[in-house]
Write a protein that holds these residues in place. Structure first.
Motif, PDB file in Angstrom:
ATOM      1  N   GLN A 241       0.918  -1.304   0.069  1.00  0.00           N
ATOM      2  CA  GLN A 241       0.074   0.077   0.090  1.00  0.00           C
ATOM      3  C   GLN A 241       0.892   1.164   0.012  1.00  0.00           C
TER       4      GLN A 241
ATOM      5  N   THR B  80      -5.218  -2.985  -9.939  1.00  0.00           N
ATOM      6  CA  THR B  80      -5.438  -3.677  -8.534  1.00  0.00           C
ATOM      7  C   THR B  80      -4.582  -2.962  -7.548  1.00  0.00           C
TER       8      THR B  80
ATOM      9  N   THR C 227      -4.269  -0.535  -4.528  1.00  0.00           N
ATOM     10  CA  THR C 227      -4.926   0.414  -3.769  1.00  0.00           C
ATOM     11  C   THR C 227      -4.311   0.781  -2.570  1.00  0.00           C
ATOM     12  N   SER C 228      -4.625   1.872  -2.190  1.00  0.00           N
ATOM     13  CA  SER C 228      -3.748   2.451  -1.061  1.00  0.00           C
ATOM     14  C   SER C 228      -4.428   3.535  -0.371  1.00  0.00           C
TER      15      SER C 228
ATOM     16  N   LEU D  85      -3.907   7.178  -1.677  1.00  0.00           N
ATOM     17  CA  LEU D  85      -4.513   7.800  -2.731  1.00  0.00           C
ATOM     18  C   LEU D  85      -5.806   8.403  -2.692  1.00  0.00           C
TER      19      LEU D  85
ATOM     20  N   SER E  99      -5.276   6.074   6.630  1.00  0.00           N
ATOM     21  CA  SER E  99      -6.271   5.058   6.830  1.00  0.00           C
ATOM     22  C   SER E  99      -7.266   5.731   7.743  1.00  0.00           C
TER      23      SER E  99
ATOM     24  N   PRO F 295      -6.435  10.489  -6.608  1.00  0.00           N
ATOM     25  CA  PRO F 295      -6.762   9.169  -7.632  1.00  0.00           C
ATOM     26  C   PRO F 295      -6.610   9.875  -8.999  1.00  0.00           C
TER      27      PRO F 295
ATOM     28  N   TYR G 195      -2.689  10.148  -9.688  1.00  0.00           N
ATOM     29  CA  TYR G 195      -2.092   8.751  -9.925  1.00  0.00           C
ATOM     30  C   TYR G 195      -2.675   8.490 -11.136  1.00  0.00           C
ATOM     31  N   CYS G 196      -3.895   8.409 -11.493  1.00  0.00           N
ATOM     32  CA  CYS G 196      -4.327   8.188 -13.230  1.00  0.00           C
ATOM     33  C   CYS G 196      -3.602   8.916 -14.202  1.00  0.00           C
TER      34      CYS G 196
END
Length: 570
Positions: free
Chosen positions: A158, A212, A214-215, A218, A469, A494, A497-498
């Motif tokens: 993560q 795939t 996830t973090s 993000l 988190s 997100p 990152y995308c």
């Protein structure tokens, strides 16, 4: 007049000699070959690749497990009874093996790139086999003895997943040069198709891998929760002997929000701080009471406990490799620490206005305080004068009694419970090991207003992931390290990152297409040429066929290739 013309000049090829010499002990020119590698050598190349990849995973595991090195050493101590840093030989052999296999992998890829035949020297085959078997043995042993630690590998992804993806993409893109050369030079259509399909499959999997990933980090920056509080786990055990007055004082200096300790009750009803069941590891009980050193720590009275030294072991064993960096004053102070009582800890907490959380261990059945241990502990809290709201009570035993005697205590549990059970039991939060929860479970607890404290968190990357988190607090052996983490190590929306993902894929694809096009153009412009063939001069070529044959025979049988800087014909 006789005219002399050079037939061939052999240049010194030091790089190629070192390449084939180190990998296959082929130091001479005549030992090299551009023929295809044998099937047996191809098998050894696959074994080398498999060993390298396995050791890469093994190395990554131990990097991630750095957060729990002290836990691993304590686990070994409980099995063997002797304290030693078991991570040192593991890390040393892992580093040596990985360096060795990485070097062989580089040599093997260079062989393929220059078209040299693979021929791994037998000594290297022994080394590769030894590294492979040692790593497999280590993986099996850790899985059996410390299997739960593999979870940290998943958690660490993560924090490192996005960056590992870019690194893997760069590596596979660089291998495109090698793959393109093999595909273009090969004359076997089936081999070309298989190699090309294999490479494209790996490339496509990497291009789609972010789907795939996830973090918790993000996320939008506006959604980031406040910084988790840091609780000194047994004080600051990297700076002073654990569970001692000095350790808690050091923790307060590091601006912790609370203090956590392990509590048990002595033979005469005095609650004191001790993590282990015996006194052997952290005191000199073997010297003062040699016949009782294996007895339970709670089977000593307070006078006997107070006579023990609880700091010399820290200077001797140096469990965190920090003693050399301590000042002389701190070393002298650490060497004079004694067993700390719960009353002393509460005195520090009251003076510094810190909260207290503790793990209470019940004494054995033969202990005279076996039934009154809860009351003994509560009485100590009452005498200390600490505000009840600063105490977090974790033991599940006697909660009803505790609620009656100290209704202001914050009732939390060390067991993993769903939000519904937390509300039914009247709890305000949970105190769990960080491996017991996932990001989804943390979010569910937060939605239901259940506070969550996790232990033991020592590494900044893990602290950052838990911060993203939404965890409210963490217990740490290294508050001095976490104090230097004012923000998560990385935070990315997100959308950002995308953009990074798509840009990386497009750049990689463009580079690979360019590599294949260049290799195709380069190959089509080259004449078929054997660097080992004998080149005759123009004058010799004009000679008769019989003369040419004689010249070849003289050239081949009279002068060694690697010794002749130049050859002439009459």
């Amino acid at each position: 007049m006789v005219k002399h013309q050079p037939l061939q000049v052999y240049e010194r090829q030091l790089c190629l000699s070192c390449l084939t010499g180190i990998y296959g002990c082929r130091w001479k020119r005549y030992q090299r070959s551009h023929d295809d590698s044998s099937k047996w050598e191809c098998v050894w190349f696959l074994i080398l690749t498999s060993a390298f990849l396995l050791l890469l995973v093994w190395s990554y595991f131990w990097w991630a497990a750095q957060n729990d090195y002290s836990e691993f050493n304590w686990f070994l101590y409980n099995r063997s009874g002797e304290w030693s840093d078991g991570t040192v030989p593991i890390l040393a052999t892992t580093a040596a093996g990985f360096t060795y296999l990485a070097f062989l992998m580089m040599l093997a890829l260079c062989h393929i790139a220059v078209g040299q035949q693979l021929n791994l020297y037998w000594l290297h085959k022994v080394g590769v086999t030894a590294a492979l078997m040692t790593t497999i043995t280590g993986v099996i042993s850790i899985s059996e003895l410390w299997g739960g630690e593999w979870d940290i590998t998943v958690i660490s992804l993560q924090a490192t997943g996005p960056f590992l993806h870019i690194g893997a993409l760069a590596a596979i893109t660089a291998l495109g040069w090698l793959m393109a050369g093999q595909v273009v030079r090969s004359e076997k259509t089936r081999f070309q198709l298989v190699l090309l399909l294999l490479y494209l499959s790996v490339l496509l999997a990497l291009y789609l891998a972010p789907l795939t990933i996830t973090s918790p980090c993000l996320m939008d920056r506006a959604s980031l929760k406040q910084r988790p509080n840091v609780i000194g786990h047994r004080g600051a055990p990297m700076l002073a002997p654990e569970n001692t007055a000095m350790s808690f004082s050091k923790a307060v200096q590091q601006k912790v929000s609370g203090l956590e300790a392990d509590v048990t009750v002595s033979l005469d009803g005095v609650p004191f701080l001790m993590r282990d069941h015996t006194l052997r590891r952290t005191t000199n009980v073997g010297k003062i009471f040699p016949t009782r050193q294996f007895n339970d720590a709670s089977l000593f009275n307070w006078t006997e406990l107070r006579s023990l030294n609880a700091g010399q072991w820290f200077l001797k064993d140096d469990p965190y490799w920090k003693v050399q960096s301590m000042s002389e004053r701190d070393q002298n102070r650490a060497g004079n620490q004694t067993v700390c009582s719960l009353q002393e800890l509460l005195r520090v907490a009251v003076r510094s206005n810190r909260s207290v959380i503790f793990n209470l261990r019940r004494p054995p059945p033969e202990h005279p305080r076996y039934r009154s241990w809860i009351n003994d502990t509560l009485q100590t809290f009452r005498r200390s004068g600490i505000p009840q709201e600063q105490v977090m009570w974790t033991p599940d035993w006697g909660r009803d009694t505790v609620r009656q005697e100290a209704p202001g205590f914050q009732q939390i549990s060390g067991a993993k419970l769903p939000p519904e059970a937390v509300r039914e039991r009247g709890l305000v939060g949970l105190h769990l090991h960080y491996r017991q929860t996932s990001a989804a479970e943390i979010r569910e607890l937060l939605v239901n207003n259940v506070s969550l404290s996790l232990y033991t968190v020592n590494e900044p990357w893990l602290y950052s992931v838990l911060w993203c988190s939404g965890v409210s607090s963490v217990s740490s052996d290294a508050p001095q390290i976490l104090k230097k983490v004012p923000t998560p190590i990385w935070l990315m929306s997100p959308e950002e990152y995308c953009l990074v993902w798509i840009t990386s894929d497009l750049v990689s694809f463009a580079i690979i297409m360019g590599i294949f096009a260049f290799q195709k153009w380069r190959q089509s412009g080259m004449r078929s040429y054997n660097p080992e063939q004998i080149m005759l001069s123009a004058a010799a070529v004009r000679s008769s066929s019989r003369d040419v044959s004689l010249m070849k025979e003289k050239l081949i049988f009279s002068v060694p290739f690697h010794c002749a800087p130049s050859l002439h014909s009459l």
